[in-house]
Design an enzyme around this catalytic site. Structure first.
Site, PDB file in Angstrom:
ATOM      1  N   HIS A 310       0.830  -1.213   0.000  1.00 50.91           N
ATOM      2  CA  HIS A 310       0.000   0.000   0.000  1.00 50.91           C
ATOM      3  C   HIS A 310       0.854   1.249   0.000  1.00 50.91           C
ATOM      4  O   HIS A 310       1.928   1.300   0.564  1.00 50.91           O
ATOM      5  CB  HIS A 310      -1.063  -0.022   1.096  1.00 50.91           C
ATOM      6  CG  HIS A 310      -0.620   0.349   2.464  1.00 50.91           C
ATOM      7  ND1 HIS A 310      -0.347   1.636   2.838  1.00 50.91           N
ATOM      8  CD2 HIS A 310      -0.445  -0.393   3.570  1.00 50.91           C
ATOM      9  CE1 HIS A 310      -0.031   1.660   4.117  1.00 50.91           C
ATOM     10  NE2 HIS A 310      -0.065   0.442   4.586  1.00 50.91           N
ATOM     11  N   ASP A 322       5.903   2.516   7.336  1.00 51.84           N
ATOM     12  CA  ASP A 322       4.530   2.052   7.124  1.00 51.84           C
ATOM     13  C   ASP A 322       3.828   2.944   6.109  1.00 51.84           C
ATOM     14  O   ASP A 322       3.278   3.967   6.470  1.00 51.84           O
ATOM     15  CB  ASP A 322       3.779   2.088   8.448  1.00 51.84           C
ATOM     16  CG  ASP A 322       2.330   1.659   8.294  1.00 51.84           C
ATOM     17  OD1 ASP A 322       1.971   1.147   7.234  1.00 51.84           O
ATOM     18  OD2 ASP A 322       1.562   1.862   9.243  1.00 51.84           O
ATOM     19  N   GLU A 356      -5.318   1.936   2.104  1.00 45.06           N
ATOM     20  CA  GLU A 356      -5.180   0.790   3.001  1.00 45.06           C
ATOM     21  C   GLU A 356      -5.461   1.213   4.432  1.00 45.06           C
ATOM     22  O   GLU A 356      -6.126   0.514   5.188  1.00 45.06           O
ATOM     23  CB  GLU A 356      -3.764   0.191   2.911  1.00 45.06           C
ATOM     24  CG  GLU A 356      -3.606  -1.145   3.626  1.00 45.06           C
ATOM     25  CD  GLU A 356      -3.045  -1.047   5.040  1.00 45.06           C
ATOM     26  OE1 GLU A 356      -2.763  -2.100   5.613  1.00 45.06           O
ATOM     27  OE2 GLU A 356      -2.897   0.058   5.581  1.00 45.06           O
ATOM     28  N   GLU A 357      -4.932   2.383   4.782  1.00 44.12           N
ATOM     29  CA  GLU A 357      -5.059   2.835   6.171  1.00 44.12           C
ATOM     30  C   GLU A 357      -6.499   3.201   6.518  1.00 44.12           C
ATOM     31  O   GLU A 357      -6.830   3.404   7.665  1.00 44.12           O
ATOM     32  CB  GLU A 357      -4.124   4.019   6.447  1.00 44.12           C
ATOM     33  CG  GLU A 357      -2.643   3.704   6.249  1.00 44.12           C
ATOM     34  CD  GLU A 357      -2.056   2.812   7.330  1.00 44.12           C
ATOM     35  OE1 GLU A 357      -2.811   2.313   8.192  1.00 44.12           O
ATOM     36  OE2 GLU A 357      -0.833   2.594   7.298  1.00 44.12           O
ATOM     37  N   ASP A 398       4.335  -5.258   3.408  1.00 48.08           N
ATOM     38  CA  ASP A 398       3.917  -4.122   4.195  1.00 48.08           C
ATOM     39  C   ASP A 398       5.128  -3.454   4.792  1.00 48.08           C
ATOM     40  O   ASP A 398       5.987  -3.005   4.083  1.00 48.08           O
ATOM     41  CB  ASP A 398       2.892  -4.571   5.228  1.00 48.08           C
ATOM     42  CG  ASP A 398       1.570  -3.867   4.975  1.00 48.08           C
ATOM     43  OD1 ASP A 398       1.637  -2.775   4.415  1.00 48.08           O
ATOM     44  OD2 ASP A 398       0.524  -4.379   5.331  1.00 48.08           O
ATOM     45  N   HIS A 494       2.634   4.683  12.901  1.00 50.38           N
ATOM     46  CA  HIS A 494       1.526   5.633  12.768  1.00 50.38           C
ATOM     47  C   HIS A 494       1.791   6.975  13.450  1.00 50.38           C
ATOM     48  O   HIS A 494       0.872   7.656  13.881  1.00 50.38           O
ATOM     49  CB  HIS A 494       0.211   5.024  13.291  1.00 50.38           C
ATOM     50  CG  HIS A 494      -0.344   4.003  12.346  1.00 50.38           C
ATOM     51  ND1 HIS A 494      -1.566   3.401  12.513  1.00 50.38           N
ATOM     52  CD2 HIS A 494       0.167   3.489  11.200  1.00 50.38           C
ATOM     53  CE1 HIS A 494      -1.778   2.552  11.528  1.00 50.38           C
ATOM     54  NE2 HIS A 494      -0.743   2.577  10.715  1.00 50.38           N
TER      55      HIS A 494
HETATM   56 ZN   LIG Z   1      -0.271   1.781   8.918  1.00 46.29          ZN
END
Ligand SMILES: [Zn+2]
Ligand SMILES: *[C@@H]1O[C@H](CO)[C@@H](O)[C@H](O)[C@H]1NC(C)=O
Ligand SMILES: *[C@@H]1O[C@H](CO)[C@@H](O)[C@H](O)[C@H]1NC(C)=O
Length: 540
Positions: A310, A322, A356-357, A398, A494
């Site tokens: 993603h 991420d 995706e998030e 990922d 995050h």
């Molecule tokens: Zn994430």
């Protein structure tokens, strides 16, 4: 493989006499005379021996195991430095977009970067964008929640209560609204009492959370408060939305809060006479976003390998580990394969998922369109030239560079039955890589949501590697995998510190090469479907 000793019978057979009374047959002093008389024969024997020896040597050399680099050239052709260069660009993009690459921030610019690289390197694929609508939740000020009456309490945000994500389409301000307690929010019966009130609900396991909240809204509730079980110390920050949301599906209009067990007890004990005030600042926007899909022009279409990662980040950070690390490793793998002139036996499709998030919306959209023929206003114009049953497997990458990483391989046994055997086979391919390099690794469950889910849920085997997010490393894992115990695998998960400085270079090196090994091996395999079904071993 032969050894030189096995060769002696061959030599004997070149001369019967030599076999009968050769030097090894007797220790008599006559050996010099014998040698002299046979010297011409011996010279030719010597020549034959020499030639055989050289030939044998060449043959043996050819069958000896060659270096790892010779056997796995794709892995060695991939340069971690190039992935870092891509990540630097992503960080610049995030910096220029409010420090984020989310749907409404730098995602589109990230996608432009990927498409630009595919063009610049003349990758032999058709590049498509696949548009869809994603609901985007934002909350730009702290909410307030107050119990009024004989005992007035102002609850603490994040400690006592939270507005759940997607809980409310607009900012709301409720003053002195009565409460109504609801025991089972899955059935519409006897809920008339919630009309015009704030519904205090103990979540039921009988139906999804969204259905409970939405039913309360439909019955006229002005807000919904979910009371957490005593097991949790903090209110929930989960999404209140259909898991598989698509354009046209409902979303919550009224605010949805989560409160701790003890706050719930206070609310329930005052329920009949209690009144509350609620002020929220959350909103839902419908944003257009897209997947970038590069459909290869080489290889068997019926055995397509989809490689996915993603490309979006969360709104609150640049998302370099991420999942910039997965997305840019996938990009560099494709550019490297192009550079070395790799021709896959099985077609390769690379996908950079959007949103995706926000709940795997990009990969879910891809599966919904291809597996179920779902159409939105763009799908007819955006045909990908790809059929669902042509997809043999999905590889998902990922986070590949967590600072306090563990090399994790997804457990294929977790996949639903239709996708299980193949997912187990894919798991083994990754394990072969770690075993060959003598790197420690750990098998982790496949349940933690990522973009492989829409594949395995629709019968396509999947697998992948990752290096971990916010979970804490145990002392046992520290002994086995190194790093720091009692610390998260990625402290910046995050968060706004997820920058290039958050990248673990050793992890990125190992994991991107693991990804390359799986991509190059599975796209080169003969009878890929038989291999995935467990009928044959891997054959290249
Ligand atoms: Zn994430
Ligand atoms: C920028 O990011 C901050 C922090 O995440 C957020 O509060 C703000 O609303 C964002 N601004 C825009 C224009 O997206
Ligand atoms: C993989 O998953 C299966 C089924 O959930 C479980 O029984 C097995 O122990 C797991 N393997 C590992 C190594 O975690």
């Amino acid at each position: 493989m032969s050894t030189p000793a096995d060769n002696t019978p061959l030599l004997h057979s070149t001369s019967d006499e030599a076999r009968d009374d050769g030097p090894w047959a007797s220790e008599t002093p006559g050996i010099a005379a014998w040698w002299g008389s046979r010297s011409r024969d011996a010279v030719s024997l010597f020549t034959i021996l020499l030639l055989l020896g050289v030939g044998l040597g060449i043959w043996v050399y050819g069958t000896l195991p060659t270096s790892d680099q010779d056997e796995h050239p794709h892995e060695y052709a991939l340069h971690t430095q190039n992935i870092l260069t891509h990540l630097d660009h992503l960080l610049d993009i995030a910096r220029a977009h409010n420090n984020s690459r989310s749907v409404t921030n730098g995602h589109a610019a990230s996608a432009q970067y990927v498409i630009g690289k595919l063009r610049e390197h003349k990758v032999d694929c058709d590049v498509h964008v696949q548009r869809f609508v994603s609901p985007v939740w934002t909350q730009d000020a702290e909410p307030r929640f107050e119990l009024r009456g004989a005992v007035g309490v102002e609850f603490l945000h994040a400690t006592d209560f939270r507005v759940m994500r997607y809980g409310g389409s607009e900012p709301a301000s409720l003053r002195d609204v009565g409460l109504a307690t609801v025991e089972d929010a899955c059935t519409a019966e006897a809920h008339d009492k919630v009309a015009g009130r704030v519904a205090v609900v103990r979540p039921s396991g009988k139906c999804p959370l969204f259905e409970q909240a939405f039913l309360m809204e439909q019955m006229g509730a002005r807000a919904v408060v979910f009371v957490r079980s005593a097991r949790y110390r903090v209110p929930s920050n989960a999404r209140v939305r259909l898991v598989d949301w698509k354009e046209g599906d409902p979303l919550m209009s009224v605010p949805v809060l989560s409160v701790t067990h003890s706050v719930g007890q206070v609310l329930r004990s005052t329920a009949e006479g209690g009144r509350v005030s609620i002020e929220t600042h959350g909103r839902i926007e419908l944003a257009q976003t897209f997947n970038v899909v590069c459909v290869g022009r080489q290889g068997a279409e019926g055995d397509t390998v989809v490689v996915g990662a993603h490309l979006d980040s969360v709104a609150g950070g640049p998302g370099i580990n991420d999942n910039g690390s997965g997305a840019m490793s996938a990009l560099e793998i494709l550019l490297t394969l192009t550079r070395i002139g790799y021709r896959p036996r099985n077609r390769l499709v690379f996908a950079w998922w959007g949103a995706e998030e926000d709940g795997l919306l990009g990969s879910r959209h891809f599966a919904r369109v291809l597996a179920h023929g779902w159409r939105n206003r763009w799908s007819d114009a955006e045909r990908l030239g790809l059929r669902w049953h042509d997809i043999a497997l999905n590889l998902n990458f990922d986070m590949l560079a967590s600072p306090n990483y563990i090399a994790l391989v997804h457990n294929g046994t977790d996949a639903p039955r239709d996708a299980r055997a193949g997912s187990q086979r894919i798991q083994r391919v990754f394990e072969d890589y770690f075993v060959r390099h003598d790197y420690p690794y750990k098998v982790t469950d496949m349940l933690a949501g990522s973009d492989f889910l829409p594949f395995v849920d629709n019968g396509v085997p999947a697998g992948g590697v990752l290096t971990g997010a916010g979970e804490i490393k145990s002392i046992e894992d520290r002994i086995e995998h190194g790093g720091l115990a009692d610390a998260p695998l990625d402290t910046c998960y995050h968060r706004d510190c997820d920058t290039v400085l958050n990248i673990n270079l050793v992890a990125l090196h190992k994991m991107s090469k693991a990804a390359m090994y799986a991509v190059s091996t599975l796209s080169a395999a003969t009878d890929l479907r038989d291999f995935l079904a467990g009928k044959t071993e891997l054959r290249l």
